[in-house]
Design an enzyme around this catalytic site. Structure first.
Site: not given
Ligand code: FAD
Ligand code: EPU
Length: 334
Positions: A158, A233, A329
C-alpha cells in the site's frame, strides 16, 4: 459545476470544494495545473480512498482521461496501457476479454487506473507492482512529462514513491502493464481463493475464471459503496517485528499473521478490531461494518468528521489492548 463532493467520494460524505472541474484531456490537465500556482488543488479519480473531514478551500480536478491500447512485447507477453481516468475494474475486464492474464486477482477493486499505482493496489495475493511496467505522469509545478518504471516507483505494501518523496508532485496520466498473452500463470495461493477452487479441476482454469471467483468472494465480504458508503479497508494491516509477534502470540495464539520476506509479520487489523468487540459498533451514522471490522461505513448521514472520530476511537482501543498503532490507508482532506 456544483461544488459538493458528496457524489465524488465512496463514503458519500458532503464537503464543499472551492470548485470542481472535470479534466478530460491532457491539455485540460496542463491548464488546470498551470493555474494552480500554490500546488494545493486536489486531483481525484473516483474518490474511493479518501475521506473529506471538512470543506476544501481549493479546487478539485476530476481526472476523466480515457483510452486503452496494447502492443506485443514478446511471443508470450503484451504491453497494455490505459489512461488514468479509466475505471480500474472495467479495464481489468477488458484485458481478460482480450485474452490477457495477470490482473485477474485485482478484479472489482473500485477506483481509477491512474490512482492504482499511488498505493500499489493489492488483493488476493497479487499487487499492482507484480504486473506494472511503467507510468507516464505530469509534474504539477512544471507541467513537464516524466516516465516512471517499476523500480522508480519504489512500490511497497500500500505504498509507492507517490506517497513519499514525490507526494503531491505528479499526476499520473497513463499506466502500462506487462501481461501474458499465452501460458498464463495463475496465482491461487491466497487462502480464500485456494478454498474456492478446492475439489475443482483447476487444469483448464482461465484468468477470467479466477476474476469471477475473486468478484464473488469480494461481493460476499465487502459492502458495495453504491449501497453503503465506505472506502474499503480504512487502515493498513500493521507490520510487526518477529519479536513483537512472539509476545502477541503468547497472549493471542490465534492471531492471523502473514510472514513477510524480511522476517517481519503482517497482522490482520480487521481481526484486532474484531477482538475488541467493535464489529457493528456505531457512533451516530459512522459505524464499523458488521461483516468486516476493517471497513468503516456511512450508515446515511455521517460526516467525514464523524468517521474520523470513530477511526480515532478504534486506533486508541487497538493501541491500549495490543500495543499496536494502526495507520490509515484512507487519505484525509483537507
Ligand atoms: P481516489 O480516492 O480518487 O484518490 C486516492 C489518492 O490518489 C488521492 O490522494 C488522490 O489525490 C490520488 N490520485 C488519484 N488519481 C491520481 C492520479 N492520476 N495521479 C496522481 N494522484 C492521484 N484498495 C486496494 O488496494 N485493494 C483492495 O482490495 C481494495 N478494495 C476496496 C474495496 C472497496 C469497497 C473500496 C471502496 C475501496 C477499496 N480499495 C482497495 C481502495 C481503492 O479502491 C483504491 O485505493 C483505488 O486505487 C483508489 O482509486 P480512486 O480513483 O478512487 O482514487
Ligand atoms: N478478520 C476478522 N474479523 C474481521 C475482519 C477480518 O477476524 O472483522 C480476519 C479474517 O478472518 C482473516 C483476516 O482477518 O483471517 C484477514 O481478513 P480478510 O481476508 O478479509 O482481509 P483483510 O486483511 O481485512 C486485505 C486488504 C484488502 C483486500 C483483502 C484481500 C488491507 C488493508 N486490506 O483485507 O484490501 O481486498 O485483503 O486481499 O491490506 C483495501 O485495501 O481497501 C482492501 C479492501
Amino acid at each position: 459545476m456544483n461544488s459538493d463532493l458528496k457524489s465524488h467520494n465512496t463514503f458519500g460524505v458532503s464537503a464543499q470544494a472551492r470548485a470542481i472541474h472535470s479534466i478530460r484531456t491532457e491539455s485540460e490537465l496542463i491548464a488546470f495545473l498551470a493555474a494552480d500556482t500554490s500546488n494545493t488543488d486536489l486531483i481525484l479519480g473516483q474518490g474511493s480512498n479518501v475521506l473529506f473531514t471538512g470543506d476544501l478551500p481549493y479546487r478539485v480536478g476530476l481526472l476523466k482521461l480515457k483510452g486503452r491500447r496494447f502492443k506485443a512485447f514478446s511471443e508470450e507477453e503484451v504491453l497494455v496501457t490505459a489512461a488514468a481516468g479509466e475505471s480500474w475494474h472495467d479495464f481489468v475486464l477488458w484485458t481478460l476479454e482480450e485474452g490477457f492474464g495477470g490482473l485477474e486477482n485485482l478484479a472489482l477493486i473500485p477506483g481509477s487506473v491512474g490512482a492504482a499505482p499511488i498505493q500499489n493496489i493489492g488483493a488476493y495475493g497479487v499487487e499492482l507492482k507484480d504486473h506494472f511496467y511503467s507510468c507516464r505522469a505530469i509534474d504539477r509545478s512544471t507541467q513537464e512529462e516524466k516516465v516512471f518504471n517499476a523500480e522508480d516507483c519504489a512500490f511497497g505494501y500500500r505504498n509507492s514513491i507517490f506517497k513519499n518523496e514525490c507526494k503531491n508532485q505528479f499526476v499520473i496520466v497513463e499506466v502500462t502493464f506487462k501481461l501474458s498473452q499465452r501460458n498464463h500463470t495463475l496465482n491461487l495461493n491466497y487462502a480464500p481463493l485456494k478454498n474456492w477452487f478446492s475439489g475443482k479441476n483447476i487444469e483448464k482454469l482461465r484468468p477470467a475464471d479466477v476474476a469471477e471467483a475473486v468478484c464473488s468472494i469480494r461481493r460476499s465480504k465487502l459492502p458495495d459503496p453504491s449501497i453503503l458508503g465506505n472506502a474499503g479497508s480504512f487502515f493498513k494491516n500493521p507490520i510487526i517485528t518477529a519479536e513483537f509477534t512472539q509476545s502477541l502470540l503468547k497472549k493471542f495464539p490465534e492471531a492471523p499473521l502473514y510472514p513477510q520476506a524480511n522476517g517481519t509479520f503482517k497482522v490482520a487489523a480487521g481481526w484486532l478490531i474484531d477482538q475488541l468487540g467493535l464489529k457493528g459498533y456505531r457512533q451516530g451514522d459512522a459505524a464499523v461494518h458488521d461483516k468486516q471490522a476493517l471497513v468503516l461505513v456511512n450508515l446515511g448521514s455521517a460526516s467525514g468528521n464523524d468517521l474520523k472520530n470513530l477511526a480515532q476511537h478504534i486506533k486508541k482501543s487497538v493501541n491500549e489492548t495490543f500495543g499496536i498503532t494502526l495507520e490509515e490507508e484512507v487519505t484525509f482532506y483537507p
